[in-house]
Design a protein around this motif. Structure first.
Motif, PDB file in Angstrom:
ATOM      1  N   ALA A 182       0.833  -1.212   0.000  1.00  0.00           N
ATOM      2  CA  ALA A 182       0.000   0.000   0.000  1.00  0.00           C
ATOM      3  C   ALA A 182       0.862   1.254   0.000  1.00  0.00           C
ATOM      4  CB  ALA A 182      -0.929  -0.019   1.205  1.00  0.00           C
ATOM      5  N   VAL A 183       1.913   1.251   0.806  1.00  0.00           N
ATOM      6  CA  VAL A 183       2.816   2.400   0.867  1.00  0.00           C
ATOM      7  C   VAL A 183       3.554   2.574  -0.461  1.00  0.00           C
ATOM      8  CG1 VAL A 183       4.886   3.337   1.971  1.00  0.00           C
ATOM      9  CG2 VAL A 183       3.106   2.262   3.356  1.00  0.00           C
ATOM     10  N   CYS A 184       4.097   1.473  -0.987  1.00  0.00           N
ATOM     11  CA  CYS A 184       4.887   1.548  -2.215  1.00  0.00           C
ATOM     12  C   CYS A 184       4.040   1.986  -3.412  1.00  0.00           C
ATOM     13  CB  CYS A 184       5.552   0.197  -2.492  1.00  0.00           C
ATOM     14  SG  CYS A 184       6.867  -0.218  -1.312  1.00  0.00           S
ATOM     15  N   GLU A 185       2.822   1.501  -3.489  1.00  0.00           N
ATOM     16  CA  GLU A 185       1.946   1.912  -4.587  1.00  0.00           C
ATOM     17  C   GLU A 185       1.657   3.404  -4.521  1.00  0.00           C
ATOM     18  OE1 GLU A 185      -1.437  -0.653  -4.273  1.00  0.00           O
ATOM     19  OE2 GLU A 185      -0.589  -2.138  -5.657  1.00  0.00           O
ATOM     20  N   ALA A 186       1.432   3.925  -3.329  1.00  0.00           N
ATOM     21  CA  ALA A 186       1.150   5.352  -3.181  1.00  0.00           C
ATOM     22  C   ALA A 186       2.362   6.199  -3.564  1.00  0.00           C
ATOM     23  CB  ALA A 186       0.729   5.651  -1.744  1.00  0.00           C
ATOM     24  N   ILE A 187       3.553   5.767  -3.156  1.00  0.00           N
ATOM     25  CA  ILE A 187       4.775   6.503  -3.509  1.00  0.00           C
ATOM     26  C   ILE A 187       5.027   6.424  -5.008  1.00  0.00           C
ATOM     27  CG2 ILE A 187       7.289   6.573  -3.223  1.00  0.00           C
ATOM     28  CD1 ILE A 187       6.857   5.518  -0.368  1.00  0.00           C
ATOM     29  N   PHE A 188       4.833   5.251  -5.570  1.00  0.00           N
ATOM     30  CA  PHE A 188       5.093   5.064  -6.996  1.00  0.00           C
ATOM     31  C   PHE A 188       4.153   5.917  -7.847  1.00  0.00           C
ATOM     32  CE2 PHE A 188       4.770   2.762 -11.051  1.00  0.00           C
ATOM     33  CZ  PHE A 188       6.110   2.666 -11.380  1.00  0.00           C
ATOM     34  N   GLN A 189       2.898   6.058  -7.418  1.00  0.00           N
ATOM     35  CA  GLN A 189       1.939   6.846  -8.174  1.00  0.00           C
ATOM     36  C   GLN A 189       2.214   8.340  -8.079  1.00  0.00           C
ATOM     37  OE1 GLN A 189      -0.372   5.673 -10.290  1.00  0.00           O
ATOM     38  NE2 GLN A 189       0.419   3.630  -9.813  1.00  0.00           N
ATOM     39  N   CYS A 190       2.801   8.785  -6.989  1.00  0.00           N
ATOM     40  CA  CYS A 190       3.074  10.216  -6.798  1.00  0.00           C
ATOM     41  C   CYS A 190       4.494  10.410  -6.265  1.00  0.00           C
ATOM     42  CB  CYS A 190       2.062  10.846  -5.844  1.00  0.00           C
ATOM     43  SG  CYS A 190       0.360  10.828  -6.436  1.00  0.00           S
ATOM     44  N   PRO A 191       5.519  10.161  -7.080  1.00  0.00           N
ATOM     45  CA  PRO A 191       6.903  10.245  -6.581  1.00  0.00           C
ATOM     46  C   PRO A 191       7.324  11.655  -6.207  1.00  0.00           C
ATOM     47  CG  PRO A 191       6.856   9.939  -8.966  1.00  0.00           C
ATOM     48  CD  PRO A 191       5.454   9.752  -8.488  1.00  0.00           C
ATOM     49  N   GLU A 192       6.561  12.672  -6.627  1.00  0.00           N
ATOM     50  CA  GLU A 192       6.917  14.047  -6.288  1.00  0.00           C
ATOM     51  C   GLU A 192       6.620  14.390  -4.825  1.00  0.00           C
ATOM     52  OE1 GLU A 192       2.670  14.051  -7.787  1.00  0.00           O
ATOM     53  OE2 GLU A 192       4.572  13.111  -8.343  1.00  0.00           O
ATOM     54  N   ARG A 193       5.845  13.547  -4.156  1.00  0.00           N
ATOM     55  CA  ARG A 193       5.516  13.815  -2.753  1.00  0.00           C
ATOM     56  C   ARG A 193       6.659  13.334  -1.856  1.00  0.00           C
ATOM     57  NH1 ARG A 193       0.089  10.811  -1.595  1.00  0.00           N
ATOM     58  NH2 ARG A 193       0.015  12.150   0.253  1.00  0.00           N
ATOM     59  N   SER A 194       7.234  14.260  -1.094  1.00  0.00           N
ATOM     60  CA  SER A 194       8.334  13.910  -0.189  1.00  0.00           C
ATOM     61  C   SER A 194       7.782  13.788   1.225  1.00  0.00           C
ATOM     62  CB  SER A 194       9.435  14.971  -0.261  1.00  0.00           C
ATOM     63  OG  SER A 194       9.999  15.021  -1.557  1.00  0.00           O
ATOM     64  N   LEU A 195       7.292  12.606   1.553  1.00  0.00           N
ATOM     65  CA  LEU A 195       6.665  12.367   2.849  1.00  0.00           C
ATOM     66  C   LEU A 195       7.542  11.443   3.693  1.00  0.00           C
ATOM     67  CD1 LEU A 195       3.031  11.861   1.501  1.00  0.00           C
ATOM     68  CD2 LEU A 195       3.946  13.885   2.641  1.00  0.00           C
ATOM     69  N   THR A 196       7.484  11.629   4.995  1.00  0.00           N
ATOM     70  CA  THR A 196       8.357  10.888   5.904  1.00  0.00           C
ATOM     71  C   THR A 196       7.846   9.469   6.138  1.00  0.00           C
ATOM     72  OG1 THR A 196       7.154  11.548   7.886  1.00  0.00           O
ATOM     73  CG2 THR A 196       8.890  13.042   7.086  1.00  0.00           C
ATOM     74  N   ILE A 197       8.746   8.636   6.649  1.00  0.00           N
ATOM     75  CA  ILE A 197       8.344   7.276   6.977  1.00  0.00           C
ATOM     76  C   ILE A 197       7.344   7.272   8.132  1.00  0.00           C
ATOM     77  CG2 ILE A 197      10.175   6.770   8.651  1.00  0.00           C
ATOM     78  CD1 ILE A 197      10.332   3.965   7.117  1.00  0.00           C
ATOM     79  N   GLU A 198       7.415   8.310   8.983  1.00  0.00           N
ATOM     80  CA  GLU A 198       6.429   8.431  10.058  1.00  0.00           C
ATOM     81  C   GLU A 198       5.031   8.627   9.475  1.00  0.00           C
ATOM     82  OE1 GLU A 198      10.333   9.057  11.706  1.00  0.00           O
ATOM     83  OE2 GLU A 198       9.323  10.044  10.017  1.00  0.00           O
ATOM     84  N   TYR A 199       4.944   9.425   8.423  1.00  0.00           N
ATOM     85  CA  TYR A 199       3.642   9.643   7.770  1.00  0.00           C
ATOM     86  C   TYR A 199       3.105   8.336   7.210  1.00  0.00           C
ATOM     87  CZ  TYR A 199       0.297  10.911   4.136  1.00  0.00           C
ATOM     88  OH  TYR A 199      -0.823  10.972   3.345  1.00  0.00           O
ATOM     89  N   TRP A 200       3.947   7.598   6.507  1.00  0.00           N
ATOM     90  CA  TRP A 200       3.489   6.362   5.874  1.00  0.00           C
ATOM     91  C   TRP A 200       3.149   5.297   6.914  1.00  0.00           C
ATOM     92  CZ3 TRP A 200       1.671   7.051   1.421  1.00  0.00           C
ATOM     93  CH2 TRP A 200       2.253   7.915   0.505  1.00  0.00           C
ATOM     94  N   ALA A 201       3.915   5.253   7.998  1.00  0.00           N
ATOM     95  CA  ALA A 201       3.615   4.295   9.065  1.00  0.00           C
ATOM     96  C   ALA A 201       2.226   4.558   9.642  1.00  0.00           C
ATOM     97  CB  ALA A 201       4.678   4.375  10.160  1.00  0.00           C
ATOM     98  N   ASP A 202       1.895   5.824   9.809  1.00  0.00           N
ATOM     99  CA  ASP A 202       0.573   6.180  10.325  1.00  0.00           C
ATOM    100  C   ASP A 202      -0.533   5.762   9.353  1.00  0.00           C
ATOM    101  OD1 ASP A 202      -1.093   7.649  12.343  1.00  0.00           O
ATOM    102  OD2 ASP A 202      -1.549   8.873  10.586  1.00  0.00           O
ATOM    103  N   GLN A 203      -0.258   5.849   8.055  1.00  0.00           N
ATOM    104  CA  GLN A 203      -1.260   5.506   7.045  1.00  0.00           C
ATOM    105  C   GLN A 203      -1.613   4.021   7.062  1.00  0.00           C
ATOM    106  OE1 GLN A 203      -2.815   7.986   5.029  1.00  0.00           O
ATOM    107  NE2 GLN A 203      -1.700   9.094   6.643  1.00  0.00           N
ATOM    108  N   VAL A 204      -0.663   3.177   7.457  1.00  0.00           N
ATOM    109  CA  VAL A 204      -0.925   1.735   7.460  1.00  0.00           C
ATOM    110  C   VAL A 204      -0.976   1.168   8.885  1.00  0.00           C
ATOM    111  CG1 VAL A 204      -0.025   1.335   5.148  1.00  0.00           C
ATOM    112  CG2 VAL A 204       1.543   1.251   7.102  1.00  0.00           C
ATOM    113  N   SER A 205      -1.138   2.063   9.829  1.00  0.00           N
ATOM    114  CA  SER A 205      -1.338   1.673  11.243  1.00  0.00           C
ATOM    115  C   SER A 205      -0.226   0.780  11.772  1.00  0.00           C
ATOM    116  CB  SER A 205      -2.696   0.968  11.396  1.00  0.00           C
ATOM    117  OG  SER A 205      -3.746   1.817  10.980  1.00  0.00           O
TER     118      SER A 205
END
Length: 274
Positions: free
Chosen positions: A174-197
């Protein structure tokens, strides 16, 4: 030779121009080459081959994916795909492709994993020479020498860092697909960890375990592949750097040089003279 091939053996036009991969799989020739052309945005659905495949874009850029990774194929690069590996293809512009299909027994000696290789000027010339020959060319004489050199060049070729390893863990997918679709977004690993609980520490461990790369480097690979696709299409360096979230063209150039050993301008100059 099958009855089908006997019926077609006198039809040189068919032998030279077939665009059906199945027509190349069960011949006695150790290496055959299929020419293909695609329009921008064309997609080849997931499939596999009886033979090993070297997928090469003589012109244009394509992207290929398997369950285990995504690869970009710019100029002077080709993807080695072992026999039986399911893969797709996406065209990032108009593409003139050349697919080398290699006998399964020989293919085993060229590696059991997908990898992008550097296509030398010699290998390119050999591929173009063999593509002009019928599928069922003579096994003696000139073609036998071309084939031997092709196999030598592939076995000696260097790997190129154009792979994005793909995970199997559902949270990481889920995280990798979101990053791959929008590589211009520079979001932290803390943000992504929160997204997938999950916790950042768990997510960091998942990246290394599932992809072999840490989070930062995996994101960099995604941005590098996206940058190459944009540059190959003629997009200005400054626009590419800005679109991918770099603070300046020089910051982007520094990343590019560290990854590929040359600046974007040097890379593109080499592509033009290839």
């Amino acid at each position: 030779m099958s009855d089908r091939y006997r019926r077609q053996s006198d039809n040189r036009d068919w032998l030279l121009k077939s665009r059906n991969p199945e027509d190349y799989q069960f011949v006695s020739q150790p290496v055959t080459v299929m020419p293909s052309t695609y329009s921008d945005g064309s997609y080849v659905v997931p499939h596999s081959h009886h033979r090993g495949q070297l997928l090469y874009a003589e012109e244009g850029v394509m992207r290929a994916a398997t369950d285990g990774g995504i690869w970009l194929l710019p100029a002077k690069r080709a993807l080695w795909i072992p026999a039986g590996v399911i893969h797709d293809q996406t065209m990032l512009g108009e593409v003139k492709a050349r697919s080398l299909y290699i006998d399964p027994d020989i293919a085993q000696t060229l590696g059991c994993k997908c990898r992008v290789i550097e296509v030398s000027n010699l290998l390119k010339s050999l591929i173009l020479a063999l593509v002009d020959e019928p599928i069922e060319y003579s096994l003696e004489g000139r073609c036998s020498h071309i084939v031997a050199l092709i196999l030598d060049e592939i076995s000696l070729s260097k790997s190129a860092p154009f792979e994005i390893p793909w995970p199997k863990d559902k949270r990481l997918i889920a995280v990798c697909e979101a990053i791959f679709q929008c590589p211009e977004r520079s979001l932290t690993i803390e943000y992504w960890a929160d997204q997938v609980s999950t916790s950042p520490r768990t997510l960091m461990r998942l990246f290394v375990r599932e992809t072999g790369l840490n989070f930062r480097y995996w994101v960099q690979q995604v941005k590098l592949v996206e940058a190459l696709a944009r540059l190959e299409k003629g997009e200005a360096l400054s626009l590419v750097a800005n679109a991918l979230g770099y603070t300046s063209p020089s910051a982007f150039t520094a990343m590019f040089r560290k990854a590929l050993g040359e600046s974007p301008r040097e890379y593109l100059a080499q592509r033009k003279i290839a």
